[in-house]
Design an enzyme around this catalytic site. Structure first.
Site, PDB file in Angstrom:
ATOM      1  N   ASN A  43      43.138 -22.228 -48.909  1.00 17.62           N
ATOM      2  CA  ASN A  43      41.942 -22.967 -48.952  1.00 17.62           C
ATOM      3  C   ASN A  43      40.920 -21.975 -48.158  1.00 17.62           C
ATOM      4  O   ASN A  43      41.123 -21.314 -46.842  1.00 17.62           O
ATOM      5  CB  ASN A  43      41.847 -24.038 -48.047  1.00 17.62           C
ATOM      6  CG  ASN A  43      42.623 -25.333 -48.206  1.00 17.62           C
ATOM      7  OD1 ASN A  43      42.936 -25.184 -49.695  1.00 17.62           O
ATOM      8  ND2 ASN A  43      42.782 -26.230 -47.669  1.00 17.62           N
ATOM      9  N   GLU A  85      47.095 -27.097 -45.049  1.00 17.63           N
ATOM     10  CA  GLU A  85      46.694 -26.424 -43.651  1.00 17.63           C
ATOM     11  C   GLU A  85      47.189 -26.784 -42.605  1.00 17.63           C
ATOM     12  O   GLU A  85      46.727 -27.150 -41.707  1.00 17.63           O
ATOM     13  CB  GLU A  85      45.061 -26.728 -43.602  1.00 17.63           C
ATOM     14  CG  GLU A  85      44.164 -26.419 -44.565  1.00 17.63           C
ATOM     15  CD  GLU A  85      42.766 -26.594 -44.206  1.00 17.63           C
ATOM     16  OE1 GLU A  85      42.248 -26.821 -43.018  1.00 17.63           O
ATOM     17  OE2 GLU A  85      41.725 -26.076 -45.072  1.00 17.63           O
ATOM     18  N   GLU A 128      40.948 -25.166 -52.045  1.00 20.00           N
ATOM     19  CA  GLU A 128      39.729 -25.822 -51.511  1.00 20.00           C
ATOM     20  C   GLU A 128      38.837 -24.639 -51.202  1.00 20.00           C
ATOM     21  O   GLU A 128      39.239 -23.505 -50.906  1.00 20.00           O
ATOM     22  CB  GLU A 128      40.071 -26.496 -49.990  1.00 20.00           C
ATOM     23  CG  GLU A 128      40.613 -27.808 -50.129  1.00 20.00           C
ATOM     24  CD  GLU A 128      40.881 -28.369 -48.726  1.00 20.00           C
ATOM     25  OE1 GLU A 128      40.001 -28.031 -48.009  1.00 20.00           O
ATOM     26  OE2 GLU A 128      41.798 -29.032 -48.401  1.00 20.00           O
ATOM     27  N   TYR A 146      36.934 -21.151 -47.302  1.00 19.06           N
ATOM     28  CA  TYR A 146      35.470 -21.574 -47.075  1.00 19.06           C
ATOM     29  C   TYR A 146      34.856 -20.332 -46.831  1.00 19.06           C
ATOM     30  O   TYR A 146      33.534 -20.242 -46.972  1.00 19.06           O
ATOM     31  CB  TYR A 146      35.587 -22.606 -46.007  1.00 19.06           C
ATOM     32  CG  TYR A 146      36.106 -23.861 -46.563  1.00 19.06           C
ATOM     33  CD1 TYR A 146      37.542 -24.342 -46.277  1.00 19.06           C
ATOM     34  CD2 TYR A 146      35.158 -24.848 -47.152  1.00 19.06           C
ATOM     35  CE1 TYR A 146      37.681 -25.656 -46.743  1.00 19.06           C
ATOM     36  CE2 TYR A 146      35.645 -25.983 -47.547  1.00 19.06           C
ATOM     37  CZ  TYR A 146      37.105 -26.307 -47.378  1.00 19.06           C
ATOM     38  OH  TYR A 146      37.574 -27.524 -47.916  1.00 19.06           O
ATOM     39  N   ARG A 152      43.082 -32.969 -57.370  1.00 16.10           N
ATOM     40  CA  ARG A 152      43.727 -32.575 -56.166  1.00 16.10           C
ATOM     41  C   ARG A 152      43.722 -33.909 -55.135  1.00 16.10           C
ATOM     42  O   ARG A 152      42.636 -34.223 -54.968  1.00 16.10           O
ATOM     43  CB  ARG A 152      43.376 -31.542 -55.340  1.00 16.10           C
ATOM     44  CG  ARG A 152      44.523 -31.315 -54.088  1.00 16.10           C
ATOM     45  CD  ARG A 152      44.307 -29.848 -53.618  1.00 16.10           C
ATOM     46  NE  ARG A 152      45.121 -29.568 -52.515  1.00 16.10           N
ATOM     47  CZ  ARG A 152      44.565 -29.521 -51.126  1.00 16.10           C
ATOM     48  NH1 ARG A 152      43.506 -29.092 -50.900  1.00 16.10           N
ATOM     49  NH2 ARG A 152      45.530 -29.451 -50.049  1.00 16.10           N
ATOM     50  N   HIS A 185      48.871 -34.592 -45.775  1.00 18.93           N
ATOM     51  CA  HIS A 185      47.437 -33.944 -45.609  1.00 18.93           C
ATOM     52  C   HIS A 185      47.165 -34.508 -44.353  1.00 18.93           C
ATOM     53  O   HIS A 185      46.246 -35.349 -43.984  1.00 18.93           O
ATOM     54  CB  HIS A 185      46.602 -34.272 -46.700  1.00 18.93           C
ATOM     55  CG  HIS A 185      45.250 -33.445 -46.695  1.00 18.93           C
ATOM     56  ND1 HIS A 185      44.581 -32.534 -47.536  1.00 18.93           N
ATOM     57  CD2 HIS A 185      44.103 -33.114 -45.845  1.00 18.93           C
ATOM     58  CE1 HIS A 185      43.679 -31.936 -47.292  1.00 18.93           C
ATOM     59  NE2 HIS A 185      43.229 -32.322 -46.116  1.00 18.93           N
TER      60      HIS A 185
HETATM   61  C1  PNW Z   1      39.851 -28.689 -44.679  1.00 15.89           C
HETATM   62  N1  PNW Z   1      36.758 -25.879 -39.591  1.00 15.89           N
HETATM   63  O1  PNW Z   1      39.742 -28.651 -43.169  1.00 15.89           O
HETATM   64  C2  PNW Z   1      40.657 -29.875 -45.038  1.00 15.89           C
HETATM   65  O2  PNW Z   1      41.884 -29.400 -45.537  1.00 15.89           O
HETATM   66  C3  PNW Z   1      39.608 -30.883 -45.473  1.00 15.89           C
HETATM   67  O3  PNW Z   1      40.405 -32.154 -45.413  1.00 15.89           O
HETATM   68  C4  PNW Z   1      38.509 -30.815 -44.916  1.00 15.89           C
HETATM   69  O4  PNW Z   1      37.573 -31.919 -45.373  1.00 15.89           O
HETATM   70  C5  PNW Z   1      37.809 -29.698 -45.414  1.00 15.89           C
HETATM   71  O5  PNW Z   1      38.383 -28.337 -45.141  1.00 15.89           O
HETATM   72  C6  PNW Z   1      36.323 -29.451 -44.725  1.00 15.89           C
HETATM   73  O6  PNW Z   1      36.371 -29.254 -43.755  1.00 15.89           O
HETATM   74  C7  PNW Z   1      39.075 -27.951 -42.345  1.00 15.89           C
HETATM   75  O7  PNW Z   1      36.236 -26.408 -38.699  1.00 15.89           O
HETATM   76  C8  PNW Z   1      38.676 -28.498 -41.116  1.00 15.89           C
HETATM   77  O8  PNW Z   1      36.729 -24.486 -39.728  1.00 15.89           O
HETATM   78  C9  PNW Z   1      37.822 -27.898 -40.135  1.00 15.89           C
HETATM   79  C10 PNW Z   1      37.726 -26.627 -40.311  1.00 15.89           C
HETATM   80  C11 PNW Z   1      38.154 -26.030 -41.633  1.00 15.89           C
HETATM   81  C12 PNW Z   1      38.827 -26.645 -42.616  1.00 15.89           C
END
Ligand code: PNW
Length: 694
Positions: free
Chosen positions: A463, A315, A538, A465, A223, A269
């Site tokens: 995405n 995002e 992601e 996390y 990706r 992006h």
């Molecule tokens: C995503 N937060 O962004 C992005 O799609 C990526 O480019 C980035 O590198 C990745 O997650 C890791 O951070 C985020 O603060 C940026 O909660 C910030 C947050 C979450 C996702």
């Protein structure tokens, strides 16, 4: 029925296909008419009354069937879905939260069929409860036995990146500036270490070597995002296109294809051409839609013969929230002292973003789909939200969190409109619009736009996390903007100070909450009636780049901090565990979809991309965090070294690809052959039956 119930209860977590009765006709006829089978009534023995008994038996049999069917429908169909899910029950808030949430919120009725759960918890003996508890234990300490063959053979396994974070070459080969170039250079104070990504990990020049790293890892997909201002330096076609820019991605795509790696391409992006920001304030103007579609069209035209997976936007929520509410991302609007901007701007940006997506989707459908036969989706960011406390207000805040963080973009592509809560709160009075914010400041979707928006995705990129807590923020007086409209605050801790899961490191926003992903996917599927498959675009974990010590070298903040060496981060155990458990979660989510997946070859999730391929520029976090499976030595020619996670992923991916379904079917056929080749009681009685027939 009691018997069936015990079977459903005991085995239903694994048995997904039940037959209530086998051949009720033969059972009745031979058992109650001819008398040659048990219980041997009727026939020569003259026992029983063949004028009435067969009918009574048939009557009772078919009622047995129907009652058992009903029992399953009412009490197991939904229930098993959540009982075979290992929910973190022993967490203090969970039981209370469960009850409250399920009783008060329609959001969760799908996974937590509370009525039946209660009946069962109340009526089953304690040893069953103990076993269930064990099954549901919240325990990431053992190793999930997840294997490559747990996934379909055509499942996309990859790693993710984005242009600004990895490419560098910020003004080479005619590239135009974009808003992130300008933001990081003009406002280094907004970046933790004051850095920018003008060079970053220099993927632009190291592309060929990096594709070899991908190849070594064994991923079948990669990706990456295209930088709009490399293709159109001035943002729009009338400003001319850059052949060198177009060519860079041609070379990348060819290199990937030559190494059997599928390109999985994001169009936007976050790196909007700065020319468009200056001309009409970028995404604040509806003019962006035409320019985005023209840019997308060039990409489809240039690359669509080889690229079959397109993500329009990455995002859009994060882009809107950090760029127009918090002021921490480009273009840096909103934030402290600029709350007024957040009364209307985030909604306008969201409106234009999602219209860009839908228009690009339509463009592909109308002009490219037939010839190129690719898929176009969107990538949305979403957390699994838990209430901050058992208080009703915090339970409600969970609903608001989903509506504002996710529904803001998901609802328009589902029903063509904003989520109900967004419609309600965004229209209310605010400091500068005390009479309410009408269509002149926050637009509504037109009938045409609605039609274009609805179901405008072939797959849904997620995405994921972490999980986090939603805390209620009661509204008082006029809204100050988006933050007060949304009526919730995100918190990494619950009321008792507990995190949602194990943190990647102290002070991070990423916690290991893999099991929550399963529920999240089903919640989204149910709430937004998602018919198409998901791709986890992601998922990944960071580690700190600085080890906390300082060089004694003057005032330069960048030089002062000691950056971790390869040896210090190489054994990234947490990341390995994090990836394994998320793969296990996806395996479980897919296996809950068994019937669909076996019969229709339809899977809930069809791809997984670890964030990120290498360490890279982490937006406003600069280089202070490393998300890579591969370490980048920032001090020494940007050399790449695999961390343990890259090696683990490689090993995982090299496993047998023949999916389990095929194994299950083969095993079933072999077992059948074995049975039919051996004389058994069944075949004995079969022979008898055949004799009788003759
Ligand atoms: C995503 N937060 O962004 C992005 O799609 C990526 O480019 C980035 O590198 C990745 O997650 C890791 O951070 C985020 O603060 C940026 O909660 C910030 C947050 C979450 C996702």
């Amino acid at each position: 029925m009691n018997y069936a119930e015990i079977c459903f209860w005991e085995f239903g977590d694994r048995v997904k296909n039940w037959v209530t009765l086998n051949e009720p006709f033969r059972f009745t006829y031979f058992g109650y008419v001819t008398g040659i089978s048990a219980p041997g009534r009727g026939g020569k023995s003259k026992e029983g009354d063949i004028e009435v008994e067969p009918y009574i038996v048939a009557y009772n049999l078919i009622n047995c069937h129907a009652s058992a069917y009903k029992k399953y429908q009412e009490e197991f169909k939904e229930l098993r879905r959540q009982l075979n899910y290992e929910y973190p029950r022993e967490n203090s808030w969970v039981m209370g939260y469960f009850t409250k949430l399920c009783e008060s919120s329609p959001l969760f009725t799908y996974h937590y069929d509370f009525k039946s759960l209660k009946i069962y918890l109340d009526s089953f003996p304690s040893f069953v409860m103990a076993e269930e508890k064990n099954l549901l234990a919240y325990n990431y300490n053992h190793d999930p036995k997840v294997q490559r063959r747990d996934f379909p053979s055509d499942f996309m396994f990859g790693v993710g990146t984005s242009a600004y974070q990895i490419e560098g070459a910020w003004k080479e080969d005619g590239k135009g500036l974009h808003i992130w170039d300008c933001f990081a250079l003009r406002h280094p104070e907004n970046i933790t270490d004051g850095s920018n990504a003008c060079v970053t990990v220099d993927f632009y020049h190291k592309m060929k070597e990096d594709v070899q790293v991908l190849k070594k890892m064994g991923v079948n997909s990669f990706r990456f995002s295209i930088s709009w201002s490399r293709i159109l330096p001035g943002g729009k076609v009338s400003m001319g296109k850059s052949l060198e820019g177009i060519n860079f991605y041609n070379k990348l795509i060819d290199e990937l294809k030559a190494n059997d790696i599928e390109p999985f391409v994001t169009l936007f992006h976050w790196d909007l051409p700065n020319a468009l920001e200056e001309e009409y304030m970028g995404f604040l103007s509806p003019k962006i839609v035409d320019d985005f579609v023209n840019y997308a069209e060039i990409c489809f035209w240039e690359y669509g013969d080889r690229v079959k997976n397109w993500v329009t936007l990455n995002e859009p929520f994060r882009f809107t929230y950090y760029g127009y509410v918090k002021g921490r991302f480009a273009p840096g609007r909103g934030g402290v002292n600029h709350e007024d901007e957040t009364e209307t701007e985030p909604y306008n940006v969201a409106y234009n973003l999602i219209n860009c997506h839908a228009a690009a989707y339509k463009k592909y459908q109308d002009d490219f789909k037939e010839a190129q036969n690719g898929k176009v989706g969107i990538t949305l960011d979403v957390n699994f939200f838990k209430p901050f406390s058992g208080d009703k207000k915090d339970v409600k805040a969970v609903e608001y969190a989903y509506d504002f963080m996710f529904g803001l973009f998901m609802e328009p592509i589902t029903s063509g409109d904003w989520p109900k809560n967004v419609q309600k709160f965004a229209r209310m009075g605010s400091v500068h619009y005390p009479q309410g914010r009408n269509e002149s400041v926050i637009p509504s979707f037109t009938i045409d736009q609605k039609e274009t928006l609805k179901q405008s995705y072939d797959f849904l990129g997620i995405n994921y996390y972490t999980a986090s807590f939603a805390k209620s923020v009661e509204s008082s007086g006029l809204s100050k903007g988006f933050e007060t409209d949304m009526r919730y605050e995100e918190s990494v801790k619950d009321i008792s100070g507990n995190y949602a899961g194990e943190p990647a490191f102290d002070g991070t926003w990423v916690f290991l909450c893999a099991k929550e992903l399963v529920d999240l996917l089903f919640y989204i599927k149910k709430t937004y009636k998602v018919e198409n498959y998901f791709v986890i675009t992601e998922n990944g974990a960071p580690e700190e780049n600085e080890d906390g010590s300082y060089f004694d070298s003057g005032n330069d903040p960048e030089k002062k901090k000691v950056i971790k060496t390869y040896e210090q981060v190489k054994d990234d155990e947490f990341r390995v565990k994090y990836i394994k458990w998320h793969l296990e979660a996806i395996r479980r989510a897919n296996s809950r979809w068994t019937v669909d997946s076996i019969i229709w070859k339809k899977h809930l999730v069809m791809g997984y991309f670890v964030w990120s391929f290498t360490d890279s520029y982490e937006w406003s976090g600069g280089y202070t965090q490393r998300f890579g499976l591969n370490y980048v030595d920032y001090k020494n020619n940007l050399l790449r070294y695999p961390k343990s996670s890259a090696l683990w992923y490689k090993k995982f991916l090299s496993g047998d690809k023949t999916s389990k379904e095929t194994h299950v079917l083969t095993e079933a056929i072999q077992a059948e052959d074995k049975v039919s080749g051996e004389p058994s009681i069944t075949s004995e009685s079969d022979r008898k039956k055949r004799k009788i027939k003759a």
